[in-house]
Design an enzyme around this catalytic site. Structure first.
Site, short mmCIF file in Angstrom:
data_model
loop_
_atom_site.label_atom_id
_atom_site.label_comp_id
_atom_site.label_asym_id
_atom_site.label_seq_id
_atom_site.Cartn_x
_atom_site.Cartn_y
_atom_site.Cartn_z
N ASP A 116 -7.60 55.57 -7.18
CA ASP A 116 -8.43 56.37 -6.27
C ASP A 116 -9.76 56.77 -6.88
O ASP A 116 -10.68 57.18 -6.18
CB ASP A 116 -7.69 57.67 -5.92
C1 BGC Z 1 -6.90 62.16 -8.65
C2 BGC Z 1 -6.11 60.97 -8.23
C3 BGC Z 1 -5.65 61.15 -6.82
C4 BGC Z 1 -6.81 61.50 -5.91
C5 BGC Z 1 -6.27 61.77 -4.52
C6 BGC Z 1 -8.00 62.44 -7.68
O1 BGC Z 1 -8.67 63.59 -8.04
O2 BGC Z 1 -7.39 61.96 -9.95
O3 BGC Z 1 -5.00 60.80 -9.08
O4 BGC Z 1 -5.04 59.99 -6.37
O5 BGC Z 1 -7.49 62.60 -6.39
O6 BGC Z 1 -7.04 62.51 -3.70
C1 NOJ Z 2 -2.37 59.47 -7.27
C2 NOJ Z 2 -2.36 58.99 -5.86
O1 NOJ Z 2 -1.38 59.68 -5.14
C3 NOJ Z 2 -2.12 57.50 -5.80
O2 NOJ Z 2 -2.19 57.07 -4.48
C4 NOJ Z 2 -3.12 56.77 -6.65
O3 NOJ Z 2 -2.81 55.41 -6.61
C5 NOJ Z 2 -3.11 57.29 -8.07
N1 NOJ Z 2 -3.30 58.71 -8.07
C6 NOJ Z 2 -4.15 56.65 -8.95
O4 NOJ Z 2 -5.43 57.09 -8.63
#
Ligand code: BGC
Ligand code: NOJ
Length: 814
Positions: free
Chosen positions: A487
Site C-alpha cells: 500500500d
Molecule cells: C500502512 C499499511 C497499510 C495502509 C492501509 C499504511 O499506513 O503502512 O501497512 O496497508 O496504511 O491504509
Molecule cells: C496492510 C494492509 O492491510 C495490506 O492490505 C497491505 O497489503 C499491507 N499492509 C502492505 O502494505
C-alpha cells in the site's frame, strides 16, 4: 522476565502478570456480536461493524495505554477498601493474578486480601450478547460483606461520531432502567431501531447510568465516587455520557463462593414495533426479555460455555498435526487457526492497533484471509466471496474496502490498487479446491451492488483478470495504479502536502509506473483461472488464460529480472525500483516470493538465485525484511514507503505477511531446512523466549517486527489483524507439511527439515477424514504413498468412493 505460559491442553494462554509490555488481547464472539478484551479486561464490544454499531466506548492511545473496558469493582464494606479483580483500573497489588485467553473466551481474576474473584467473559453462539460470569470466593476465616459494582461506558453507536461530535452528543444520550436492567437507547427515538441492554442476575442495591455521578467530578475510573462510598446514586443519564453500573451487596461466609452473571447485549426491533405502548417513547422489550431471563440463569450460562468449547474443538480438529516441533504443533493446532478466524471476521478493522473506524473489510485482505479460514467454515467463506464480488466494479476494479454492516464499498479509503481484483481469483480458487462447490461460479452477483447488474461469479473472475490486461505499461508489465500489495509504494502519488492521504491522493494519471509484483501475481491468477475454466467447461477461455500467463511470464523474465533477483517495479520516470542500480531499496521481498510462487524461475535456476539473495540481503534472526537498504529520507516519487523511519513498517521492517511467500518459495525449490528456519523466526510461540524484545502477544502473529535498521530491531507491533495469519497457516500446513487440497484429490507433498524423522496429520477434507503419517527414509522430498494399504502412483490421494469417510495414508519421504 516471563509474563505467562501456554496451556496447550486447554487451548489457552495464561498470563500471570497484569503489566504486560503492551496489552495482550483476545476476541470474544465469532459470528455477529464481537468484543475485544485485553488481559486487564480493557476493550469494547460491537455488533457486526466496529465503526457503525459500537456498543461500548473505548479511547485509543490512552494513558495508561489500555483504559476503559468491562470493569468490576469490589469493595470491602468493613473498611472501605476497593479494588478491581482484573487489576485495571485500580491497579492494586494483586495476588495470584491470571488471565486465561482461550478460544472465544477470557477468564480474568486475582485475589486481594484473601478475596478471590475471577470473571469469565464470552459470547454464546448464535446470540448478540456477551456474558460476564463473576465468581467470588471468601478465603478469609471471617464473614465478609462486599459491594460489587459493574461498569461499562456506552458508545453512541457510530464510533467516529462518538469521538468527535460532542456539541450534539452531549445532548442525545438516553437510558431506561426497568427491573434492574439498564437499556441504552440513544437515537432510538429517531431513526435507530436498536438498543443495548446491561443486566445482572442479582437483586440490586442500586445502579448508575450517568458517568459523572458514578465517577464523581474531577475523579477517574481508578476510584469512582460510588465505589468509594459503597453506594450507587441511582442516576439517570440525560445527555452527557450514559454508562451502565449495577451495585450488588453480598455477604460471604468463610470459604463460600458466589456467582453473579452480567449480560451485555444488542437488540433490534422492527421499525413499526419500536415502542410499547405504541406512540410512547418507551422501548418495546417484549422480544428481548426472554433472552435476558434465559442467560441470567447459571445453568444456561454453563451450557452456552460448554457449547462454545465443543464448537472450537470441532473447528480445530479439522486440521491437527503432530510434528517434532512444539511451536509448530501449538500454532497449527490452536493459535494460528484461531487467529485465522479473527482475521476472517475483522479483516483489518478492529484491534488495539486498528481503531475500528478507519477500515472495514479490505478487498485484498479479506480474499487472503479466506486462504487460512476456508477449511473451517466453508459456508461463511462462500458468503464472503459473494459479498466481496458484489462490491467489484464493472471495470473489474475494486473498492479497496467495504463496510461490514452495509456491505457497500467505501470510497473514503481509495481505489485503483491494481492488484486488488486478482486476489478474488486466488480466494475463489482456494474455495473451490477446498469444497468442490462449482455451483458458486454460476451465482449471479451484481457489480457495485447495483440491482440489475448481476452476472455469474465466473464472469467477475474474468473481469478481474481483464482489469490487469487493460492496464499494461511500457514494458507490458501491469501498471501499478495507486499501489499494489504494498500500500505504501505510491508511484503516482507525488504528495508534498503534509497530512495528505497516500491512499486517496493521486497526482499523476499513471501510465508509466509498473509493478513486477502484479506481473508475478497475474501469472498465478491466470494459471488458476485457466484451471478453473477447464473444469467449468470453458476450454477456449482456458487456452486464452494459459497463453496470457505465458506471455506475462516471459515479460517478467525479460523486464522483471535484475540479474540476481526479481525487480520490484518501474517508477513514473521508467526507472527501476528494487534493482542493483538503486542505492536504497535495491531488493524487495514481494516479487521474490510471488514470482516464484507463480512458477517463474523454477526451471532456469533464477528461483534459487533470488532466494539466495533474499537470504543474503533480507533475512535477519527476527524474520525477513521487506526491502534493503532502507530509504533514508522521504522521496516524492516513492510515497508512503519512504515516509517511515528506517526499519519500521514497509520501509525495511520485517513485514510478517510476506515472509510465508518466501517460505513457500523455499519449499518450491525443495529447501525444507530453510523454509522451516524462516517459519520459526517469526513463529510467535518460538519468539516467547525473547518476549522482552518481541513485546506483543506470544500466541498470535503481529503485522510487523522492526527491521535491522530500527533501534528496536525485533520488536513486534500491530498484533492480530494481518494477512500473516492466513499465509503462515497456508505455508506451514500446505507447503511445509505439504497437505494440500487440489481439484483432483488431497496432495501430500511435504518439504520438511532434513532432521525430521516424520510427522502425523489429521485432515478433514470434503467429508473425509485423512489420517496421514509421514516417515522419512532419505534426505529428499520424493513421496511414496500407501493409501488404505495400497501403494499408489504420484502424490495425490484420489477421492475415495462415496460412503467412505476415513482414509489412512502412509507416506515415505525419500
Ligand atoms: C500502512 C499499511 C497499510 C495502509 C492501509 C499504511 O499506513 O503502512 O501497512 O496497508 O496504511 O491504509
Ligand atoms: C496492510 C494492509 O492491510 C495490506 O492490505 C497491505 O497489503 C499491507 N499492509 C502492505 O502494505
Amino acid at each position: 522476565m516471563t509474563y505467562g505460559h501456554f496451556d496447550d491442553k486447554k487451548c489457552e494462554y495464561v498470563i500471570t502478570r497484569p503489566d504486560t509490555p503492551v496489552p495482550w488481547i483476545n476476541y470474544l464472539g465469532c459470528e455477529a456480536y464481537f468484543g475485544i478484551i485485553s488481559n486487564t479486561a480493557g476493550g469494547y464490544s460491537f455488533y457486526r461493524d466496529a465503526r457503525l454499531r459500537r456498543l461500548t466506548r473505548y479511547r485509543y492511545n490512552n494513558v495508561p495505554f489500555d483504559l476503559g473496558g468491562r470493569y468490576i469493582y469490589l469493595r470491602d464494606n468493613a473498611d472501605g477498601s476497593l479494588w478491581s479483580p482484573s487489576w485495571q483500573p485500580t491497579r492494586h497489588e494483586a495476588e495470584d493474578y491470571s488471565c486465561r485467553h482461550g478460544m472465544g473466551y477470557s477468564i480474568i481474576g486475582s485475589t486481594y486480601r484473601r478475596i478471590k474473584a475471577e470473571t469469565l467473559y464470552f459470547v454464546p453462539l448464535g446470540e448478540n450478547l456477551e456474558i460476564w460470569r463473576l465468581k467470588i470466593t471468601n478465603l478469609r476465616r471471617k464473614t465478609v460483606r462486599l459491594s460489587v459494582f459493574s461498569c461499562i461506558e456506552f458508545c453512541l453507536w457510530d464510533a467516529q461520531d462518538d469521538a468527535t461530535n460532542f456539541q450534539r452528543n452531549f445532548s442525545t444520550g438516553e437510558i431506561e432502567v426497568e427491573h434492574g436492567v439498564i437499556y441504552h437507547k440513544t437515537e432510538y427515538r429517531e431513526r435507530r431501531n436498536h438498543f443495548a441492554y446491561f443486566a445482572c442476575s442479582e437483586k440490586l442495591a442500586g445502579y448508575d447510568t450517568q458517568r459523572e455521578a458514578f465517577v464523581g467530578a474531577y475523579r477517574s475510573w481508578e476510584r469512582p465516587a460510588a465505589v468509594e462510598k459503597g453506594k450507587s446514586f441511582n442516576s439517570h443519564a440525560h445527555g452527557w455520557a450514559p454508562i451502565g453500573s449495577h451495585h450488588v451487596r453480598l455477604t460471604l461466609q468463610p470459604g463460600e463462593t458466589r456467582e453473579i452473571t452480567f449480560l451485555l447485549g444488542y437488540h433490534e426491533n422492527p421499525h413499526d414495533r419500536k415502542f410499547v405502548p405504541p406512540g410512547s417513547q418507551t422501548i418495546n422489550k417484549e422480544s428481548v426479555r426472554p433472552t435476558i431471563a434465559r442467560y441470567l440463569q447459571s445453568a444456561e450460562v454453563n451450557n452456552a460455555f460448554e457449547t462454545l468449547g465443543q464448537y472450537w474443538h470441532r473447528l480445530l480438529s479439522l486440521f491437527q498435526a503432530i510434528t517434532p516441533d512444539k511451536h509448530t504443533n501449538r500454532m497449527v493446532n490452536i493459535w494460528n487457526a484461531y487467529q485465522c478466524m479473527a482475521t476472517f471476521n475483522m479483516s483489518r478493522s478492529a484491534s488495539f492497533y486498528e481503531s475500528g473506524i478507519g477500515r472495514g473489510l479490505g478487498f485484498r485482505d479479506s480474499n487472503q484471509d479466506l486462504l487460512g479460514f476456508v477449511h473451517m467454515i466453508p459456508e461463511r467463506a462462500r458468503e464472503r466471496i459473494l459479498d466481496l464480488a458484489a462490491t467489484q466494479l464493472d471495470t473489474g476494479g475494486a473498492y479497496h474496502q467495504y463496510q461490514p454492516l452495509t456491505k457497500r464499498g467505501n470510497n473514503d479509503i481509495g481505489g485503483n490498487f491494481n492488484d486488488d481484483p486478482l486476489w478474488l481469483i486466488l480466494g475463489v480458487a482456494a474455495y473451490l479446491k477446498e469444497t468442490g462447490d462449482w455451483g458458486i461460479l454460476d451465482e449471479p452477483v451484481p457489480y457495485d451492488n447495483l440491482a440489475g447488474s448481476e452476472h455469474p461469479l465466473y464472469e467477475h473472475l474474468e473481469r478481474s483478470l481483464q482489469y490487469t490486461l487493460d492496464r499494461l505499461g511500457p514494458h507490458a508489465l501491469p501498471l501499478i495504479g495507486r499501489a499494489d500489495w504494498n500500500d505504501c509504494l505510491n508511484l503516482n502519488c507525488f504528495s508534498d502536502t503534509p497530512g495528505q492521504s497516500f491512499q486517496t491522493t493521486t497526482n499523476k494519471e499513471g501510465k508509466v509506473a509498473e509493478s513486477v509484483f502484479i506481473g508475478g501475481m497475474f501469472v498465478l491468477a491466470a494459471t488458476e483461472l485457466a484451471a478453473i475454466a477447464t473444469r467449468h467447461g470453458r476450454r477456449e477461455s482456458a487456452r486464452k488464460y494459459t497463453a496470457a500467463a505465458a506471455t506475462m511470464r516471459a515479460t517478467v523474465s525479460t523486464h522483471g529480472w535484475d540479474g540476481e533477483w526479481f525487480l520490484r517495479a518501474y517508477d513514473d520516470y521508467g526507472r527501476k525500483i528494487g534493482s542493483k542500480e538503486c542505492t536504497e531499496g535495491k531488493i524487495f521481498i514481494e516479487p521474490q516470493g510471488f514470482c516464484i510462487l507463480s512458477g517463474i524461475g523454477l526451471d532456469d535456476g533464477r528461483a534459487e538465485t533470488a532466494l539466495d539473495s533474499v537470504q543474503r540481503m533480507l533475512a535477519t534472526p527476527h524474520g525477513i525484511m521487506l526491502q534493503q537498504p532502507a530509504y533514508s529520507q522521504y522521496y516524492l516519487h516513492l510515497g508512503e514507503i519512504s515516509s517511515y523511519p528506517p526499519g519500521y513498517k514497509e520501509n525495511a521492517g520485517i513485514f510478517c505477511h510476506n515472509n510465508p511467500w518466501v517460505i513457500i518459495a523455499e519449499t518450491l525449490v525443495g529447501n525444507g531446512d530453510r523454509a522451516f528456519d524462516y517459519y520459526l523466526r517469526i513463529n510467535p510461540s518460538a519468539r516467547s523466549k525473547i518476549i522482552e524484545r518481541h513485546r506483543c502477544e506470544p500466541y498470535v502473529y503481529a503485522q510487523m517486527i522492526a527491521g535491522k535498521d530500527a533501534p528496536t530491531h525485533g520488536e513486534a507491533k500491530n498484533s492480530w489483524l494481518t494477512g500473516t495469519a492466513a499465509w503462515n497457516y497456508v505455508a506451514i500446513t500446505q507447503w511445509i507439511l505439504g497437505i494440500r487440497p487440489t481439484y483432483d484429490g488431497l496432495m501430500v507433498a511435504p518439504v520438511v527439515p532434513t532432521a525430521w524423522k516424520g510427522f502425523n496429520v489429521t485432515r478433514m477434507w470434503q467429508g473425509v477424514q485423512y489420517e496421514i503419517s509421514v516417515a522419512r527414509r532419505g534426505k529428499g522430498n520424493t513421496v511414496r504413498l500407501v493409501v488404505d494399504g495400497r501403494q499408489i502412483e504420484g502424490n495425490v490421494i484420489p477421492k475415495p468412493a462415496a460412503g467412505i469417510h476415513r482414509v489412512s495414508v502412509k507416506a515415505t519421504l525419500e
